[in-house]
Design a protein around this motif. Structure first.
Motif, PDB file in Angstrom:
ATOM      1  N   ILE A 117       0.828  -1.219   0.000  1.00 35.23           N
ATOM      2  CA  ILE A 117       0.000   0.000   0.000  1.00 35.23           C
ATOM      3  C   ILE A 117       0.858   1.263   0.000  1.00 35.23           C
ATOM      4  N   LEU A 118       2.167   1.094   0.137  1.00 38.95           N
ATOM      5  CA  LEU A 118       3.073   2.248   0.121  1.00 38.95           C
ATOM      6  C   LEU A 118       3.503   2.626  -1.297  1.00 38.95           C
ATOM      7  N   TYR A 119       3.168   1.789  -2.293  1.00 34.19           N
ATOM      8  CA  TYR A 119       3.598   2.131  -3.663  1.00 34.19           C
ATOM      9  C   TYR A 119       2.557   1.816  -4.741  1.00 34.19           C
ATOM     10  N   THR A 120       1.443   1.162  -4.389  1.00 33.94           N
ATOM     11  CA  THR A 120       0.469   0.772  -5.403  1.00 33.94           C
ATOM     12  C   THR A 120      -0.637   1.807  -5.570  1.00 33.94           C
ATOM     13  N   GLN A 121      -1.503   1.536  -6.536  1.00 34.24           N
ATOM     14  CA  GLN A 121      -2.665   2.375  -6.799  1.00 34.24           C
ATOM     15  C   GLN A 121      -3.799   1.470  -7.291  1.00 34.24           C
ATOM     16  N   GLY A 122      -4.953   2.071  -7.586  1.00 32.84           N
ATOM     17  CA  GLY A 122      -6.051   1.330  -8.189  1.00 32.84           C
ATOM     18  C   GLY A 122      -6.566   0.185  -7.332  1.00 32.84           C
ATOM     19  N   GLU A 123      -7.047  -0.872  -8.011  1.00 28.17           N
ATOM     20  CA  GLU A 123      -7.674  -2.000  -7.314  1.00 28.17           C
ATOM     21  C   GLU A 123      -6.709  -2.722  -6.378  1.00 28.17           C
ATOM     22  N   GLU A 124      -5.443  -2.798  -6.780  1.00 26.63           N
ATOM     23  CA  GLU A 124      -4.454  -3.463  -5.926  1.00 26.63           C
ATOM     24  C   GLU A 124      -4.353  -2.771  -4.574  1.00 26.63           C
ATOM     25  N   LEU A 125      -4.322  -1.447  -4.598  1.00 21.67           N
ATOM     26  CA  LEU A 125      -4.265  -0.659  -3.361  1.00 21.67           C
ATOM     27  C   LEU A 125      -5.557  -0.826  -2.565  1.00 21.67           C
ATOM     28  N   VAL A 126      -6.694  -0.711  -3.251  1.00 21.65           N
ATOM     29  CA  VAL A 126      -7.997  -0.818  -2.581  1.00 21.65           C
ATOM     30  C   VAL A 126      -8.149  -2.173  -1.884  1.00 21.65           C
ATOM     31  N   LYS A 130      -8.575  -2.700   2.165  1.00 21.72           N
ATOM     32  CA  LYS A 130      -9.761  -3.385   2.679  1.00 21.72           C
ATOM     33  C   LYS A 130      -9.373  -4.544   3.602  1.00 21.72           C
ATOM     34  N   GLU A 131      -8.358  -5.299   3.190  1.00 25.56           N
ATOM     35  CA  GLU A 131      -7.917  -6.442   3.999  1.00 25.56           C
ATOM     36  C   GLU A 131      -7.391  -5.972   5.357  1.00 25.56           C
ATOM     37  N   ILE A 132      -6.642  -4.878   5.351  1.00 27.12           N
ATOM     38  CA  ILE A 132      -6.110  -4.332   6.603  1.00 27.12           C
ATOM     39  C   ILE A 132      -7.246  -3.886   7.525  1.00 27.12           C
ATOM     40  N   ILE A 133      -8.200  -3.145   6.970  1.00 27.65           N
ATOM     41  CA  ILE A 133      -9.310  -2.637   7.781  1.00 27.65           C
ATOM     42  C   ILE A 133     -10.189  -3.786   8.283  1.00 27.65           C
ATOM     43  N   ASP A 146     -19.392  -2.355  -4.622  1.00 28.03           N
ATOM     44  CA  ASP A 146     -18.680  -1.222  -5.211  1.00 28.03           C
ATOM     45  C   ASP A 146     -19.467  -0.712  -6.412  1.00 28.03           C
ATOM     46  N   LYS A 147     -20.125   0.433  -6.225  1.00 27.89           N
ATOM     47  CA  LYS A 147     -20.892   1.047  -7.311  1.00 27.89           C
ATOM     48  C   LYS A 147     -20.081   2.127  -8.024  1.00 27.89           C
ATOM     49  N   LYS A 148     -18.743   2.026  -7.864  1.00 25.45           N
ATOM     50  CA  LYS A 148     -17.828   3.011  -8.460  1.00 25.45           C
ATOM     51  C   LYS A 148     -18.094   4.402  -7.908  1.00 25.45           C
ATOM     52  N   ILE A 149     -18.555   4.427  -6.638  1.00 27.27           N
ATOM     53  CA  ILE A 149     -18.697   5.728  -5.954  1.00 27.27           C
ATOM     54  C   ILE A 149     -17.606   5.756  -4.892  1.00 27.27           C
ATOM     55  N   GLU A 150     -17.939   5.513  -3.621  1.00 29.14           N
ATOM     56  CA  GLU A 150     -16.889   5.399  -2.618  1.00 29.14           C
ATOM     57  C   GLU A 150     -16.194   4.052  -2.762  1.00 29.14           C
ATOM     58  N   ASP A 151     -14.934   3.955  -2.301  1.00 31.95           N
ATOM     59  CA  ASP A 151     -14.164   2.711  -2.417  1.00 31.95           C
ATOM     60  C   ASP A 151     -14.444   1.761  -1.274  1.00 31.95           C
ATOM     61  N   ILE A 152     -14.890   2.310  -0.149  1.00 28.64           N
ATOM     62  CA  ILE A 152     -15.105   1.462   1.027  1.00 28.64           C
ATOM     63  C   ILE A 152     -16.178   2.103   1.902  1.00 28.64           C
ATOM     64  N   ILE A 204      -8.138   7.821   2.402  1.00 28.08           N
ATOM     65  CA  ILE A 204      -6.965   6.971   2.579  1.00 28.08           C
ATOM     66  C   ILE A 204      -6.125   7.101   1.323  1.00 28.08           C
ATOM     67  N   ILE A 205      -4.957   7.708   1.461  1.00 30.90           N
ATOM     68  CA  ILE A 205      -4.235   8.125   0.257  1.00 30.90           C
ATOM     69  C   ILE A 205      -2.759   7.745   0.293  1.00 30.90           C
ATOM     70  N   ASN A 206      -2.312   7.221  -0.836  1.00 30.51           N
ATOM     71  CA  ASN A 206      -0.894   6.911  -1.035  1.00 30.51           C
ATOM     72  C   ASN A 206      -0.346   7.982  -1.977  1.00 30.51           C
ATOM     73  N   ALA A 207       0.012   9.128  -1.396  1.00 26.81           N
ATOM     74  CA  ALA A 207       0.470  10.267  -2.190  1.00 26.81           C
ATOM     75  C   ALA A 207       1.955  10.145  -2.522  1.00 26.81           C
ATOM     76  N   GLN A 208       2.341  10.702  -3.669  1.00 20.33           N
ATOM     77  CA  GLN A 208       3.740  10.657  -4.134  1.00 20.33           C
ATOM     78  C   GLN A 208       4.260   9.218  -4.109  1.00 20.33           C
ATOM     79  N   ARG A 209       3.425   8.319  -4.584  1.00 23.28           N
ATOM     80  CA  ARG A 209       3.648   6.880  -4.424  1.00 23.28           C
ATOM     81  C   ARG A 209       4.910   6.374  -5.119  1.00 23.28           C
TER      82      ARG A 209
END
Length: 270
Positions: A117-126, A130-133, A146-152, A204-209
């Motif tokens: 989660i420190l370097y990914t994006q998209g579905e892999e990150l999501v 989710k698994e962590i939470i 997932d209705k393509k609105i909120e991710d979680i 929940i954001i992985n900025a400057q990934r």
């Protein structure tokens, strides 16, 4: 003993200690040497059987005693029993240590997934967030559609948490907070009976990934102020989420304490 002639066009000229010499020619010249378990030979080995004979000669494979009967294995001489017991104990210890190593490797592989989660994006990150939470808060996210609105989205003690999960190359922008707020508005429209004070927004954001963690700039104070005052949202950097998860696994924080932290505004600090 099996004998065979092998040929060499030249021998090895060596001035080092004789312990490095493993085999000499008939003329007493080195044709096989061993230096720190690296074997060098000038012999012409054209057949597999010749190679096997050579390896037996220099002691790399055990010579077979074809005349040895099966029953001799059960006849003990001198300290055979002691040595067999030593072998058994050592093999048992090796097996235990190998199991420890294998278990450690499995744990490292799981940790590696979470660290993604420190370097990914998209579905892999999501998926990893989710698994962590799910594990950290014991919430079932399998029913979340997932209705393509909120991710979680999940509930905890009658509180609702709505999350946007993003991996981005730059730093946090106002549009990221605005997008999360739009998810909040859409949820309110669909669920007018839910008290807005019971709904909490998480970015929940992985900025400057693409950068190493120590090369990333901190999130701008203006964005943190916007999250706190304008949008009433909480920015959670993935590095902070990972540390929060670590504290949970180390039993430094329980679920109730984590939830209280998630119900704040601004940026999550530990």
């Amino acid at each position: 003993e099996e004998q065979i002639e092998m040929y060499s066009d030249f021998y090895i000229d060596i001035n080092r200690d004789l312990k490095f010499i493993k085999l000499k020619s008939k003329g007493d010249n080195p044709v096989v040497i061993n230096n720190e378990n690296i074997y060098i030979t000038t012999l012409d080995i054209s057949f597999d059987e010749n190679l096997e004979i050579l390896l037996k000669k220099i002691g790399l494979i055990e010579k077979e005693n074809l005349n040895e009967p099966d029953w001799i294995q059960n006849f003990n001489f001198f300290d055979d029993e002691k040595q067999k017991e030593n072998i058994f104990k050592s093999e048992t210890l090796i097996k235990i240590e190998e199991e420890k190593i294998e278990n450690a490797r499995k744990i490292l592989q799981i940790n590696k997934k979470f660290k993604s989660i420190l370097y990914t994006q998209g579905e892999e990150l999501v998926d990893e967030v989710k698994e962590i939470i799910s594990e950290m808060l014991d919430v079932d996210l399998s029913k979340f559609v997932d209705k393509k609105i909120e991710d979680i989205r999940f509930e905890y003690n009658n509180d609702v948490f709505i999350g946007e999960i993003k991996g981005i190359a730059d730093n946090v922008k106002s549009k990221n907070l605005s997008q999360l707020d739009n998810h909040f508005t859409a949820f309110i429209d669909e669920n007018p009976n839910i008290d807005e004070e019971k709904i909490f927004k998480l970015l929940i954001i992985n900025a400057q990934r693409k950068l190493p963690l120590d090369k990333r700039d901190p999130i701008d104070d203006k964005q943190i102020a916007q999250a706190e005052n304008k949008y009433k949202s909480l920015i959670i950097e993935t590095e902070t989420l990972l540390k929060l998860f670590e504290k949970y696994k180390n039993q430094e924080l329980n679920r109730e304490e984590i939830i209280e932290k998630l119900k704040t505004h601004g940026i999550l600090k530990l």
